[in-house]
Design a protein around this motif. Structure first.
Motif, PDB file in Angstrom:
ATOM      1  N   ALA A 179       2.750   2.039  -4.990  1.00 32.39           N
ATOM      2  CA  ALA A 179       3.954   2.629  -4.407  1.00 32.39           C
ATOM      3  C   ALA A 179       4.123   2.088  -2.996  1.00 32.39           C
ATOM      4  O   ALA A 179       4.377   2.831  -2.046  1.00 32.39           O
ATOM      5  CB  ALA A 179       3.844   4.151  -4.398  1.00 32.39           C
ATOM      6  N   THR A 180       3.963   0.787  -2.866  1.00 32.22           N
ATOM      7  CA  THR A 180       3.963   0.143  -1.551  1.00 32.22           C
ATOM      8  C   THR A 180       5.361  -0.112  -0.996  1.00 32.22           C
ATOM      9  O   THR A 180       5.504  -0.535   0.150  1.00 32.22           O
ATOM     10  CB  THR A 180       3.208  -1.196  -1.613  1.00 32.22           C
ATOM     11  OG1 THR A 180       3.709  -1.968  -2.714  1.00 32.22           O
ATOM     12  CG2 THR A 180       1.724  -0.961  -1.829  1.00 32.22           C
ATOM     13  N   GLY A 181       6.381   0.126  -1.805  1.00 33.41           N
ATOM     14  CA  GLY A 181       7.737  -0.051  -1.309  1.00 33.41           C
ATOM     15  C   GLY A 181       8.107  -1.516  -1.143  1.00 33.41           C
ATOM     16  O   GLY A 181       7.414  -2.428  -1.599  1.00 33.41           O
TER      17      GLY A 181
ATOM     18  N   CYS B  80      -7.542   8.259  -9.785  1.00 36.24           N
ATOM     19  CA  CYS B  80      -6.383   7.410  -9.455  1.00 36.24           C
ATOM     20  C   CYS B  80      -6.355   7.129  -7.965  1.00 36.24           C
ATOM     21  O   CYS B  80      -6.612   8.030  -7.156  1.00 36.24           O
ATOM     22  CB  CYS B  80      -5.077   8.095  -9.877  1.00 36.24           C
ATOM     23  SG  CYS B  80      -3.587   7.073  -9.625  1.00 36.24           S
ATOM     24  N   ILE B  81      -6.072   5.895  -7.629  1.00 34.53           N
ATOM     25  CA  ILE B  81      -5.796   5.526  -6.251  1.00 34.53           C
ATOM     26  C   ILE B  81      -4.318   5.184  -6.156  1.00 34.53           C
ATOM     27  O   ILE B  81      -3.812   4.335  -6.902  1.00 34.53           O
ATOM     28  CB  ILE B  81      -6.649   4.339  -5.779  1.00 34.53           C
ATOM     29  CG1 ILE B  81      -8.109   4.783  -5.618  1.00 34.53           C
ATOM     30  CG2 ILE B  81      -6.118   3.776  -4.461  1.00 34.53           C
ATOM     31  CD1 ILE B  81      -9.032   3.690  -5.128  1.00 34.53           C
ATOM     32  N   VAL B  82      -3.624   5.879  -5.271  1.00 37.04           N
ATOM     33  CA  VAL B  82      -2.216   5.618  -4.998  1.00 37.04           C
ATOM     34  C   VAL B  82      -2.148   4.726  -3.767  1.00 37.04           C
ATOM     35  O   VAL B  82      -2.692   5.081  -2.715  1.00 37.04           O
ATOM     36  CB  VAL B  82      -1.437   6.920  -4.753  1.00 37.04           C
ATOM     37  CG1 VAL B  82       0.028   6.612  -4.451  1.00 37.04           C
ATOM     38  CG2 VAL B  82      -1.565   7.862  -5.956  1.00 37.04           C
TER      39      VAL B  82
ATOM     40  N   ILE C 232      -3.947   5.752  -0.222  1.00 37.88           N
ATOM     41  CA  ILE C 232      -4.170   4.830   0.892  1.00 37.88           C
ATOM     42  C   ILE C 232      -2.816   4.426   1.448  1.00 37.88           C
ATOM     43  O   ILE C 232      -1.968   3.888   0.736  1.00 37.88           O
ATOM     44  CB  ILE C 232      -4.952   3.594   0.430  1.00 37.88           C
ATOM     45  CG1 ILE C 232      -6.285   4.017  -0.191  1.00 37.88           C
ATOM     46  CG2 ILE C 232      -5.196   2.649   1.611  1.00 37.88           C
ATOM     47  CD1 ILE C 232      -7.073   2.862  -0.807  1.00 37.88           C
ATOM     48  N   ASP C 233      -2.633   4.677   2.735  1.00 38.14           N
ATOM     49  CA  ASP C 233      -1.323   4.482   3.355  1.00 38.14           C
ATOM     50  C   ASP C 233      -1.444   3.549   4.549  1.00 38.14           C
ATOM     51  O   ASP C 233      -2.197   3.809   5.491  1.00 38.14           O
ATOM     52  CB  ASP C 233      -0.762   5.830   3.798  1.00 38.14           C
ATOM     53  CG  ASP C 233       0.598   5.720   4.451  1.00 38.14           C
ATOM     54  OD1 ASP C 233       1.282   4.704   4.204  1.00 38.14           O
ATOM     55  OD2 ASP C 233       0.970   6.638   5.197  1.00 38.14           O
TER      56      ASP C 233
ATOM     57  N   ILE D 288      -6.496  11.441   1.791  1.00 39.06           N
ATOM     58  CA  ILE D 288      -5.568  10.452   2.339  1.00 39.06           C
ATOM     59  C   ILE D 288      -6.307   9.593   3.346  1.00 39.06           C
ATOM     60  O   ILE D 288      -6.972  10.112   4.248  1.00 39.06           O
ATOM     61  CB  ILE D 288      -4.360  11.133   2.990  1.00 39.06           C
ATOM     62  CG1 ILE D 288      -3.611  11.978   1.960  1.00 39.06           C
ATOM     63  CG2 ILE D 288      -3.423  10.097   3.602  1.00 39.06           C
ATOM     64  CD1 ILE D 288      -2.467  12.794   2.539  1.00 39.06           C
ATOM     65  N   GLN D 289      -6.198   8.303   3.177  1.00 40.47           N
ATOM     66  CA  GLN D 289      -6.875   7.360   4.067  1.00 40.47           C
ATOM     67  C   GLN D 289      -5.855   6.392   4.637  1.00 40.47           C
ATOM     68  O   GLN D 289      -5.073   5.784   3.900  1.00 40.47           O
ATOM     69  CB  GLN D 289      -7.962   6.599   3.296  1.00 40.47           C
ATOM     70  CG  GLN D 289      -8.734   5.590   4.130  1.00 40.47           C
ATOM     71  CD  GLN D 289      -9.904   4.988   3.367  1.00 40.47           C
ATOM     72  OE1 GLN D 289     -10.324   5.525   2.336  1.00 40.47           O
ATOM     73  NE2 GLN D 289     -10.421   3.879   3.850  1.00 40.47           N
ATOM     74  N   THR D 290      -5.850   6.254   5.942  1.00 40.18           N
ATOM     75  CA  THR D 290      -4.970   5.290   6.590  1.00 40.18           C
ATOM     76  C   THR D 290      -5.628   3.919   6.558  1.00 40.18           C
ATOM     77  O   THR D 290      -6.776   3.772   6.987  1.00 40.18           O
ATOM     78  CB  THR D 290      -4.673   5.684   8.041  1.00 40.18           C
ATOM     79  OG1 THR D 290      -4.041   6.968   8.049  1.00 40.18           O
ATOM     80  CG2 THR D 290      -3.757   4.664   8.705  1.00 40.18           C
TER      81      THR D 290
END
Length: 321
Positions: free
Chosen positions: A108-110, A7-9, A33-34, A75-77
């Motif tokens: 979950a990008t808001g 899964c990629i969030v 990915i944030d 976690i990747q920026t």
């Protein structure tokens, strides 16, 4: 695709981090990915979150990242520019050109807030100028407050804010769209209505001090609740073809999901503000957890033939709905 994640969030706010925690604890290979664009970063603190009440949002997110790393979640920026179905999975493209594959996608990008363009507002946003009384009402309790809105939303927000202060003024910015019943309800609650156009906000030591009207006069206020709308911050959902739910009282274009946070596209889930839920950190955390649990169950159904509980379908069954 050489490497396939379970899964990629997409998104590292409250919903995304909560989902990543559940996925990591379920031993699923997860990449989060944030883009670091959380809409509440300007807030003085998170109101009403059990165990973290008043904690600055950035601090909470940093703690969440540490927890996820302890369970092997990577976690990747970065910023996701596109997502497309590919060979029974999904290809996620980043703005820097990287491409990664995944079996499931959790959006979950808001949302992005759309407050009115008013001089002085941006500098005060998230502190003494706010959109949610549950998040900020305690901090401005018993102070002179105002509500910048009109029509039904003005009545709703003013009567709600009345729980925190006895001194409330509704600012409609022009002739009010209020009928006699609306005005009676407001008056009975001790709420005044001011229909003068608002031209600016003034601050003192970083906090709201007064509302400025077109006639040059000022109304001293210490807090301002603004009726604002939310919209998706990117077009990922549109490119994936997920359904958009009817506009709500706040969200303009929420992603449509079922009770388990599944979209209409098999393998794509969504959680948090993006789905039109009440924009609160506590709710986003709960939604992220729920969505991740559904992802884990859908993967187990594919891998091991898990018999799904009532109300939860495999992605294959969902495609036939």
């Amino acid at each position: 695709m050489s490497e396939i994640w379970d899964c990629i969030v997409v998104g590292g706010g409250a919903a995304g981090l909560s989902a990543g925690l559940v996925l990591g604890r379920a031993r699923r290979r997860t990449l989060l990915i944030d883009a670091a664009q959380q809409s509440n970063l300007s807030a003085h603190g998170i109101g009403g979150l059990l165990g973290h009440d008043g904690r600055p949002p950035a601090e909470l997110y940093a703690l969440g990242r540490e927890e996820l790393a302890s369970y092997g979640v990577q976690i990747q920026t970065g910023e996701v520019s596109d997502i497309a179905a590919a060979e029974g999975a999904f290809l996620v493209r980043l703005a820097d050109g990287d491409e990664v594959g995944t079996r499931r996608v959790l959006l979950a990008t808001g949302m992005t807030y759309l407050p009115p363009e008013l001089p002085g507002l941006a500098e005060l946003w998230g502190r003494s100028v706010f959109h949610c009384p549950f998040c900020h009402g305690w901090e401005v309790r018993d102070l002179p407050l105002a509500v910048l809105a009109d029509g039904d939303r003005a009545v709703h927000l003013a009567l709600l804010l009345r729980c925190w202060s006895e001194d409330i003024v509704v600012l409609t910015g022009g002739p009010a769209d209020l009928d006699a019943e609306d005005r009676t309800r407001l008056s009975s609650a001790g709420v005044r209505v001011d229909e003068r156009p608002v031209t600016a906000l003034e601050a003192h030591e970083g906090e709201l001090s007064a509302v400025v009207f077109a006639d040059g006069r000022r109304l001293p206020r210490r807090g301002l609740l603004v009726a604002t709308a939310l919209r998706q911050r990117d077009r990922l959902a549109e490119r994936l073809g997920v359904g958009i739910a009817p506009p709500g009282p706040v969200a303009q274009d929420p992603v449509g999901v079922d009770q388990m946070c599944r979209t209409f596209i098999p393998g794509v889930f969504a959680a948090g503000d993006l789905t039109g839920e009440m924009p609160q950190v506590a709710g986003a955390i709960a939604a992220g957890s729920r969505a991740a649990a559904a992802v884990v169950q859908s993967l187990a159904a594919d891998d091991y033939g898990l018999a799904m509980p009532p109300g939860v379908a495999t992605t294959e069954r969902k495609a036939d709905r």
